[in-house]
Every structure is written in C-alpha cells, then in structure tokens.
Design a protein around this motif. Structure first.
Motif, PDB file in Angstrom:
ATOM      1  N   ALA A  84      43.032  64.115  44.883  1.00  0.00           N
ATOM      2  CA  ALA A  84      41.937  64.288  43.920  1.00  0.00           C
ATOM      3  C   ALA A  84      40.855  65.172  44.524  1.00  0.00           C
ATOM      4  O   ALA A  84      40.332  66.078  43.868  1.00  0.00           O
ATOM      5  CB  ALA A  84      41.361  62.928  43.525  1.00  0.00           C
ATOM      6  N   GLN A  85      40.518  64.923  45.771  1.00  0.00           N
ATOM      7  CA  GLN A  85      39.511  65.724  46.463  1.00  0.00           C
ATOM      8  C   GLN A  85      40.005  67.165  46.648  1.00  0.00           C
ATOM      9  O   GLN A  85      39.280  68.121  46.366  1.00  0.00           O
ATOM     10  CB  GLN A  85      39.182  65.103  47.815  1.00  0.00           C
ATOM     11  CG  GLN A  85      38.178  65.899  48.612  1.00  0.00           C
ATOM     12  CD  GLN A  85      38.193  65.539  50.083  1.00  0.00           C
ATOM     13  OE1 GLN A  85      39.211  65.115  50.624  1.00  0.00           O
ATOM     14  NE2 GLN A  85      37.054  65.709  50.723  1.00  0.00           N
ATOM     15  N   GLN A  86      41.236  67.329  47.100  1.00  0.00           N
ATOM     16  CA  GLN A  86      41.774  68.672  47.325  1.00  0.00           C
ATOM     17  C   GLN A  86      41.900  69.452  46.028  1.00  0.00           C
ATOM     18  O   GLN A  86      41.577  70.646  45.981  1.00  0.00           O
ATOM     19  CB  GLN A  86      43.137  68.580  48.007  1.00  0.00           C
ATOM     20  CG  GLN A  86      43.067  68.083  49.425  1.00  0.00           C
ATOM     21  CD  GLN A  86      44.447  67.790  49.995  1.00  0.00           C
ATOM     22  OE1 GLN A  86      45.410  67.582  49.256  1.00  0.00           O
ATOM     23  NE2 GLN A  86      44.544  67.764  51.307  1.00  0.00           N
ATOM     24  N   ILE A 107      29.720  71.177  30.369  1.00  0.00           N
ATOM     25  CA  ILE A 107      30.026  69.773  30.066  1.00  0.00           C
ATOM     26  C   ILE A 107      31.536  69.552  30.049  1.00  0.00           C
ATOM     27  O   ILE A 107      32.034  68.580  30.608  1.00  0.00           O
ATOM     28  CB  ILE A 107      29.378  69.359  28.725  1.00  0.00           C
ATOM     29  CG1 ILE A 107      27.854  69.285  28.878  1.00  0.00           C
ATOM     30  CG2 ILE A 107      29.938  68.028  28.226  1.00  0.00           C
ATOM     31  CD1 ILE A 107      27.100  69.206  27.559  1.00  0.00           C
ATOM     32  N   ALA A 108      32.259  70.468  29.415  1.00  0.00           N
ATOM     33  CA  ALA A 108      33.724  70.340  29.351  1.00  0.00           C
ATOM     34  C   ALA A 108      34.322  70.343  30.751  1.00  0.00           C
ATOM     35  O   ALA A 108      35.187  69.514  31.070  1.00  0.00           O
ATOM     36  CB  ALA A 108      34.319  71.469  28.512  1.00  0.00           C
ATOM     37  N   LEU A 109      33.863  71.240  31.613  1.00  0.00           N
ATOM     38  CA  LEU A 109      34.404  71.307  32.970  1.00  0.00           C
ATOM     39  C   LEU A 109      34.140  70.020  33.741  1.00  0.00           C
ATOM     40  O   LEU A 109      35.041  69.483  34.391  1.00  0.00           O
ATOM     41  CB  LEU A 109      33.812  72.509  33.720  1.00  0.00           C
ATOM     42  CG  LEU A 109      34.314  72.713  35.142  1.00  0.00           C
ATOM     43  CD1 LEU A 109      35.821  72.938  35.171  1.00  0.00           C
ATOM     44  CD2 LEU A 109      33.576  73.887  35.790  1.00  0.00           C
ATOM     45  N   VAL A 110      32.941  69.507  33.651  1.00  0.00           N
ATOM     46  CA  VAL A 110      32.623  68.245  34.331  1.00  0.00           C
ATOM     47  C   VAL A 110      33.531  67.128  33.816  1.00  0.00           C
ATOM     48  O   VAL A 110      34.105  66.358  34.600  1.00  0.00           O
ATOM     49  CB  VAL A 110      31.131  67.873  34.165  1.00  0.00           C
ATOM     50  CG1 VAL A 110      30.859  66.451  34.629  1.00  0.00           C
ATOM     51  CG2 VAL A 110      30.250  68.867  34.928  1.00  0.00           C
ATOM     52  N   PHE A 131      37.947  63.270  34.447  1.00  0.00           N
ATOM     53  CA  PHE A 131      39.190  62.691  33.922  1.00  0.00           C
ATOM     54  C   PHE A 131      40.312  62.799  34.952  1.00  0.00           C
ATOM     55  O   PHE A 131      41.040  61.839  35.195  1.00  0.00           O
ATOM     56  CB  PHE A 131      39.639  63.389  32.635  1.00  0.00           C
ATOM     57  CG  PHE A 131      38.808  63.073  31.420  1.00  0.00           C
ATOM     58  CD1 PHE A 131      37.841  62.077  31.430  1.00  0.00           C
ATOM     59  CD2 PHE A 131      38.994  63.785  30.256  1.00  0.00           C
ATOM     60  CE1 PHE A 131      37.087  61.797  30.309  1.00  0.00           C
ATOM     61  CE2 PHE A 131      38.241  63.510  29.119  1.00  0.00           C
ATOM     62  CZ  PHE A 131      37.289  62.517  29.153  1.00  0.00           C
ATOM     63  N   HIS A 132      40.464  63.972  35.540  1.00  0.00           N
ATOM     64  CA  HIS A 132      41.535  64.182  36.510  1.00  0.00           C
ATOM     65  C   HIS A 132      41.355  63.265  37.717  1.00  0.00           C
ATOM     66  O   HIS A 132      42.302  62.605  38.144  1.00  0.00           O
ATOM     67  CB  HIS A 132      41.565  65.646  36.958  1.00  0.00           C
ATOM     68  CG  HIS A 132      42.732  65.963  37.827  1.00  0.00           C
ATOM     69  ND1 HIS A 132      42.646  65.931  39.195  1.00  0.00           N
ATOM     70  CD2 HIS A 132      44.005  66.292  37.526  1.00  0.00           C
ATOM     71  CE1 HIS A 132      43.835  66.238  39.700  1.00  0.00           C
ATOM     72  NE2 HIS A 132      44.675  66.458  38.703  1.00  0.00           N
ATOM     73  N   ILE A 173      44.904  65.394  30.604  1.00  0.00           N
ATOM     74  CA  ILE A 173      43.781  66.061  29.930  1.00  0.00           C
ATOM     75  C   ILE A 173      42.938  66.809  30.956  1.00  0.00           C
ATOM     76  O   ILE A 173      42.528  67.949  30.733  1.00  0.00           O
ATOM     77  CB  ILE A 173      42.929  65.050  29.143  1.00  0.00           C
ATOM     78  CG1 ILE A 173      43.703  64.521  27.943  1.00  0.00           C
ATOM     79  CG2 ILE A 173      41.609  65.676  28.696  1.00  0.00           C
ATOM     80  CD1 ILE A 173      43.038  63.328  27.255  1.00  0.00           C
ATOM     81  N   GLY A 174      42.680  66.166  32.085  1.00  0.00           N
ATOM     82  CA  GLY A 174      41.876  66.797  33.121  1.00  0.00           C
ATOM     83  C   GLY A 174      42.511  68.064  33.659  1.00  0.00           C
ATOM     84  O   GLY A 174      41.852  69.101  33.803  1.00  0.00           O
ATOM     85  N   PHE A 175      43.807  67.996  33.955  1.00  0.00           N
ATOM     86  CA  PHE A 175      44.499  69.166  34.503  1.00  0.00           C
ATOM     87  C   PHE A 175      44.624  70.275  33.468  1.00  0.00           C
ATOM     88  O   PHE A 175      44.229  71.416  33.709  1.00  0.00           O
ATOM     89  CB  PHE A 175      45.881  68.783  35.030  1.00  0.00           C
ATOM     90  CG  PHE A 175      46.696  69.982  35.428  1.00  0.00           C
ATOM     91  CD1 PHE A 175      46.375  70.693  36.576  1.00  0.00           C
ATOM     92  CD2 PHE A 175      47.744  70.417  34.648  1.00  0.00           C
ATOM     93  CE1 PHE A 175      47.108  71.820  36.934  1.00  0.00           C
ATOM     94  CE2 PHE A 175      48.484  71.533  35.001  1.00  0.00           C
ATOM     95  CZ  PHE A 175      48.163  72.234  36.146  1.00  0.00           C
ATOM     96  N   LEU A 176      45.205  69.942  32.294  1.00  0.00           N
ATOM     97  CA  LEU A 176      45.413  70.964  31.271  1.00  0.00           C
ATOM     98  C   LEU A 176      44.090  71.529  30.755  1.00  0.00           C
ATOM     99  O   LEU A 176      43.984  72.728  30.479  1.00  0.00           O
ATOM    100  CB  LEU A 176      46.249  70.400  30.122  1.00  0.00           C
ATOM    101  CG  LEU A 176      47.690  70.038  30.490  1.00  0.00           C
ATOM    102  CD1 LEU A 176      48.384  69.347  29.319  1.00  0.00           C
ATOM    103  CD2 LEU A 176      48.467  71.261  30.949  1.00  0.00           C
TER     104      LEU A 176
END
Length: 135
Positions: free
Chosen positions: A53-55, A86-89, A94-95, A112-115
């Motif tokens: 998650a961090q990487q 906002i969307a990026l955050v 989510f990811h 959702i986070g990745f895509l």
C-alpha cells in the motif's frame, strides 16, 4: 503563479503517505522485520500488503501531483482542480484501505482505487497533452 490547489491536495496526500509510512515503520519495529516482509523465511501477508500500500502510493501519487500542477499552471478552473484533487485522494484512500484491512474491507475498494487512479492519470495526461498541442 502560486499553485495553491495543488499545494492543498499535495499536502493532504503527503499526510496520508506519512501515515502509511509511519504505520509500516512501527509494524517493522514491532515485528523485528527490518527488510522485506518475512521473518525466519516465512512471509507475513498482512505486513506485505501494508508495505505494498505504501509502495503503490509512492509509485502513483508523484506523477498525479505533477499532472495536477500542470493543469493548474495552465489555467484549469478551480472547480475542475478541486474535483480532480478530491477524486485522487478518495482513490488513494480506497486502495490503501483494502490493502491495510484485507479481511474487513471489500475488494471493490481496492479495484475502485486502482482503476480510478489509472483513469485519473490517463484523463489528466490527455488534457495536458491536448493543451500542449493546442498551444
């Protein structure tokens, strides 16, 4: 020209990255695993997912912030920039949530986070490219 919107979302994302990094660091200290995600030859899958998650955050967020800064510098509207920020955050939260809580959070959050992040980068890249070609 001050890039205040980029500074806002860069700061929020920086705090999120710092929290991810702190948690991984504290997990390392508590487990005695100083490199990688295994101890005595056995991988800790929860710890490995937290490291990822961090990487993953470190891999995607810098290019996204560069693209956001370019949009802001080239005159994108404040509402567009805030919507993208906002969307990026949200996509990054989510990811990370699914990777940090693999048994509790639904896999849909990670997807959702990745895509969303990939679509976000593609969209911002395309808009910047079109602006550059039109100039």
């Amino acid at each position: 020209m001050a890039l205040l919107v980029t500074a806002l979302y860069g700061s929020v994302l920086g705090l999120l990255f710092a929290s991810l990094s702190l948690f991984v660091g504290l997990s390392r200290a508590g487990s005695g695993v100083h490199h990688g995600a295994s101890k005595n030859g056995k991988e800790d899958t929860l710890f490995a997912s937290r490291i990822r998650a961090q990487q993953n955050f470190a891999e995607y967020v810098p290019i996204a912030l560069i693209l956001l800064a370019l949009l802001e510098f080239n005159g994108a509207t404040s509402s567009t920039l805030h919507g993208l920020g906002i969307a990026l955050v949200l996509f990054r939260v989510f990811h990370a949530t699914k990777l940090w809580f693999p048994n509790e959070a639904p896999i849909l959050l990670r997807m959702i986070g990745f895509l969303g992040t990939i679509a976000w980068i593609g969209f911002a890249s395309t808009v910047n490219l079109l602006k550059a070609i039109a100039a």
